[in-house]
Write a protein that holds these residues in place. Structure first.
Motif, PDB file in Angstrom:
ATOM      1  N   GLU A 139       0.855  -1.223   0.060  1.00  0.00           N
ATOM      2  CA  GLU A 139       0.053   0.022  -0.094  1.00  0.00           C
ATOM      3  C   GLU A 139       0.805   1.368   0.106  1.00  0.00           C
ATOM      4  O   GLU A 139       0.837   2.251  -0.805  1.00  0.00           O
ATOM      5  CB  GLU A 139      -0.913   0.211   1.206  1.00  0.00           C
ATOM      6  CG  GLU A 139      -1.819   1.091   1.317  1.00  0.00           C
ATOM      7  CD  GLU A 139      -2.415   1.393   2.715  1.00  0.00           C
ATOM      8  OE1 GLU A 139      -2.858   2.372   3.090  1.00  0.00           O
ATOM      9  OE2 GLU A 139      -2.534   0.348   3.314  1.00  0.00           O
ATOM     10  N   TRP A 140       1.934   1.321   0.782  1.00  0.00           N
ATOM     11  CA  TRP A 140       2.723   2.471   0.997  1.00  0.00           C
ATOM     12  C   TRP A 140       3.629   2.666  -0.324  1.00  0.00           C
ATOM     13  O   TRP A 140       3.924   3.894  -0.377  1.00  0.00           O
ATOM     14  CB  TRP A 140       3.581   2.358   2.123  1.00  0.00           C
ATOM     15  CG  TRP A 140       3.022   1.874   3.488  1.00  0.00           C
ATOM     16  CD1 TRP A 140       1.581   2.507   3.752  1.00  0.00           C
ATOM     17  CD2 TRP A 140       3.367   1.492   4.662  1.00  0.00           C
ATOM     18  NE1 TRP A 140       1.136   2.145   5.270  1.00  0.00           N
ATOM     19  CE2 TRP A 140       2.412   1.778   5.687  1.00  0.00           C
ATOM     20  CE3 TRP A 140       4.726   0.985   5.203  1.00  0.00           C
ATOM     21  CZ2 TRP A 140       2.507   0.939   7.090  1.00  0.00           C
ATOM     22  CZ3 TRP A 140       5.057   0.675   6.236  1.00  0.00           C
ATOM     23  CH2 TRP A 140       4.139   0.514   7.396  1.00  0.00           C
ATOM     24  N   THR A 141       3.929   1.572  -0.874  1.00  0.00           N
ATOM     25  CA  THR A 141       4.940   1.973  -2.046  1.00  0.00           C
ATOM     26  C   THR A 141       4.169   1.704  -3.251  1.00  0.00           C
ATOM     27  O   THR A 141       4.520   2.201  -4.528  1.00  0.00           O
ATOM     28  CB  THR A 141       5.913   0.779  -1.947  1.00  0.00           C
ATOM     29  OG1 THR A 141       5.438  -0.542  -2.378  1.00  0.00           O
ATOM     30  CG2 THR A 141       6.653   0.932  -0.850  1.00  0.00           C
ATOM     31  N   ASP A 142       2.887   1.276  -3.607  1.00  0.00           N
ATOM     32  CA  ASP A 142       2.173   1.085  -4.769  1.00  0.00           C
ATOM     33  C   ASP A 142       2.882   0.103  -5.671  1.00  0.00           C
ATOM     34  O   ASP A 142       3.000   0.270  -6.846  1.00  0.00           O
ATOM     35  CB  ASP A 142       1.862   2.508  -5.528  1.00  0.00           C
ATOM     36  CG  ASP A 142       0.895   2.217  -6.474  1.00  0.00           C
ATOM     37  OD1 ASP A 142      -0.067   1.589  -6.523  1.00  0.00           O
ATOM     38  OD2 ASP A 142       0.820   2.925  -7.694  1.00  0.00           O
ATOM     39  N   MET A 143       3.297  -0.834  -4.875  1.00  0.00           N
ATOM     40  CA  MET A 143       4.192  -2.066  -5.701  1.00  0.00           C
ATOM     41  C   MET A 143       3.401  -3.410  -5.228  1.00  0.00           C
ATOM     42  O   MET A 143       2.677  -3.519  -4.114  1.00  0.00           O
ATOM     43  CB  MET A 143       5.538  -2.165  -5.062  1.00  0.00           C
ATOM     44  CG  MET A 143       6.341  -0.853  -5.797  1.00  0.00           C
ATOM     45  SD  MET A 143       7.881  -0.613  -5.417  1.00  0.00           S
ATOM     46  CE  MET A 143       8.745  -2.124  -5.927  1.00  0.00           C
ATOM     47  N   GLU A 144       3.757  -4.524  -5.894  1.00  0.00           N
ATOM     48  CA  GLU A 144       3.418  -5.660  -5.408  1.00  0.00           C
ATOM     49  C   GLU A 144       4.659  -6.531  -5.262  1.00  0.00           C
ATOM     50  O   GLU A 144       5.513  -6.663  -6.063  1.00  0.00           O
ATOM     51  CB  GLU A 144       2.457  -6.327  -6.526  1.00  0.00           C
ATOM     52  CG  GLU A 144       1.223  -5.710  -6.768  1.00  0.00           C
ATOM     53  CD  GLU A 144       0.262  -6.426  -7.366  1.00  0.00           C
ATOM     54  OE1 GLU A 144       0.524  -7.603  -8.054  1.00  0.00           O
ATOM     55  OE2 GLU A 144      -0.819  -5.920  -7.933  1.00  0.00           O
ATOM     56  N   PHE A 145       4.471  -7.373  -4.120  1.00  0.00           N
ATOM     57  CA  PHE A 145       5.585  -8.091  -3.787  1.00  0.00           C
ATOM     58  C   PHE A 145       5.478  -9.638  -3.763  1.00  0.00           C
ATOM     59  O   PHE A 145       4.999 -10.078  -2.712  1.00  0.00           O
ATOM     60  CB  PHE A 145       6.440  -7.513  -2.405  1.00  0.00           C
ATOM     61  CG  PHE A 145       6.709  -6.207  -2.464  1.00  0.00           C
ATOM     62  CD1 PHE A 145       7.649  -5.754  -3.136  1.00  0.00           C
ATOM     63  CD2 PHE A 145       5.957  -5.367  -1.517  1.00  0.00           C
ATOM     64  CE1 PHE A 145       8.079  -4.452  -2.999  1.00  0.00           C
ATOM     65  CE2 PHE A 145       6.165  -3.991  -1.342  1.00  0.00           C
ATOM     66  CZ  PHE A 145       7.081  -3.409  -2.175  1.00  0.00           C
ATOM     67  N   HIS A 146       5.556 -10.341  -4.722  1.00  0.00           N
ATOM     68  CA  HIS A 146       5.258 -11.837  -5.002  1.00  0.00           C
ATOM     69  C   HIS A 146       5.786 -12.849  -4.357  1.00  0.00           C
ATOM     70  O   HIS A 146       5.645 -13.862  -4.229  1.00  0.00           O
ATOM     71  CB  HIS A 146       4.748 -12.059  -6.396  1.00  0.00           C
ATOM     72  CG  HIS A 146       3.532 -11.280  -6.909  1.00  0.00           C
ATOM     73  ND1 HIS A 146       2.113 -11.521  -6.575  1.00  0.00           N
ATOM     74  CD2 HIS A 146       3.400 -10.122  -7.708  1.00  0.00           C
ATOM     75  CE1 HIS A 146       1.356 -10.826  -7.127  1.00  0.00           C
ATOM     76  NE2 HIS A 146       2.230  -9.766  -7.786  1.00  0.00           N
ATOM     77  N   SER A 147       7.516 -12.430  -4.248  1.00  0.00           N
ATOM     78  CA  SER A 147       8.388 -13.071  -3.840  1.00  0.00           C
ATOM     79  C   SER A 147       9.374 -12.548  -2.644  1.00  0.00           C
ATOM     80  O   SER A 147       9.387 -11.269  -2.645  1.00  0.00           O
ATOM     81  CB  SER A 147       9.406 -13.655  -4.838  1.00  0.00           C
ATOM     82  OG  SER A 147       8.704 -14.127  -6.065  1.00  0.00           O
ATOM     83  N   SER A 148       9.831 -13.433  -1.950  1.00  0.00           N
ATOM     84  CA  SER A 148      10.627 -12.888  -0.921  1.00  0.00           C
ATOM     85  C   SER A 148      11.973 -12.383  -1.684  1.00  0.00           C
ATOM     86  O   SER A 148      12.436 -12.755  -2.525  1.00  0.00           O
ATOM     87  CB  SER A 148      11.140 -13.872   0.324  1.00  0.00           C
ATOM     88  OG  SER A 148      10.233 -14.333   0.779  1.00  0.00           O
TER      89      SER A 148
END
Length: 249
Positions: A205-214
């Motif tokens: 939410e804060w970065t407007d990104m998606e993190f699908h992997s570690s």
């Protein structure tokens, strides 16, 4: 002080806290406002140290910048400095609660309205902060500085970045350069100056990104990559800053 501006403290005008909040929303990267130390102590900072929180008003009385600092106890040695921004913030609060008399002040932030950036106000704000510290009869000021262009080079270690120079020999980073212009010298890098842990969803939410992997991710406004652990549903951002020393005498 330039006749186009005037400086007021929160002690003089306590109702201006709302204007400070507005400036922060406009001038700070979103995740910077999520630091747990700031969230825990910000109200106390403004209440207990109101004389060290100030605003710059234009000739119409509109707040266009604000500055924040906190008194603390320091013996003047490099090793005795707190861990960084989080450390000095918490130390100042706890020392106040335990009646420990301060002998130094640490800058915490200077925020300038985006419309007024690039007009020489950064140098003015540093000078006003130093004057405010001296008016409160404290003669030592330090600052855990967040270099203004480091976010463009998040993969370069801060210890290397602070050594970068322009062709004229002055520091490459504009914010460090402005501090040095007003009399500051570099003490050392604060490797863990600000630590912001949160869930993966919050960081998305804060970065407007998606993190699908570690893994490590370069994020907008981040001075270093963000560490994401999908298995533990955590994201931890550990920001380095640069300790600068302002001799006020």
């Amino acid at each position: 002080m330039n006749s186009n501006y005037c400086v007021v403290t929160l002690k003089e005008y306590p109702k201006l806290t709302e204007e400070i909040d507005k400036l922060h929303r406009l001038g700070w990267v979103k995740f910077m406002g999520k630091d747990p130390i700031a969230n825990k102590y910000w109200n106390k900072l403004q209440l207990w140290f109101a004389e060290f929180q100030f605003l710059l008003l234009d000739n119409k009385g509109t707040p266009i910048a604000c500055g924040h600092s906190i008194p603390f106890r320091w013996n003047g040695t490099e090793n005795n400095l707190p861990s960084g921004w989080d450390g000095v913030f918490e130390q100042g609060i706890l020392e106040y609660e335990n009646n420990i008399k301060p002998n130094s002040v640490s800058a915490l932030a200077i925020v300038i309205h985006p419309k007024f950036q690039g007009k020489g106000l950064s140098e003015l704000m540093i000078k006003e902060m130093k004057s405010l510290v001296k008016r409160n009869q404290i003669h030592q000021m330090v600052a855990p500085v967040r270099p203004s262009l480091k976010h463009r080079y998040p993969l370069i270690p801060m210890s290397e970045y602070v050594r970068w120079k322009r062709k004229d020999g002055k520091p490459f980073d504009p914010w460090i350069r402005t501090h040095c212009k007003t009399g500051a010298t570099i003490i050392k890098v604060a490797e863990k100056s600000m630590v912001i842990p949160a869930t993966v969803q919050e960081w998305e939410e804060w970065t407007d990104m998606e993190f699908h992997s570690s893994g490590k991710y370069v994020i907008p406004g981040g001075l270093v990559p963000l560490n994401i652990n999908r298995d533990e549903n955590t994201g931890v951002y550990i920001e380095p800053n640069v300790w600068l020393n302002h001799q006020l005498d």
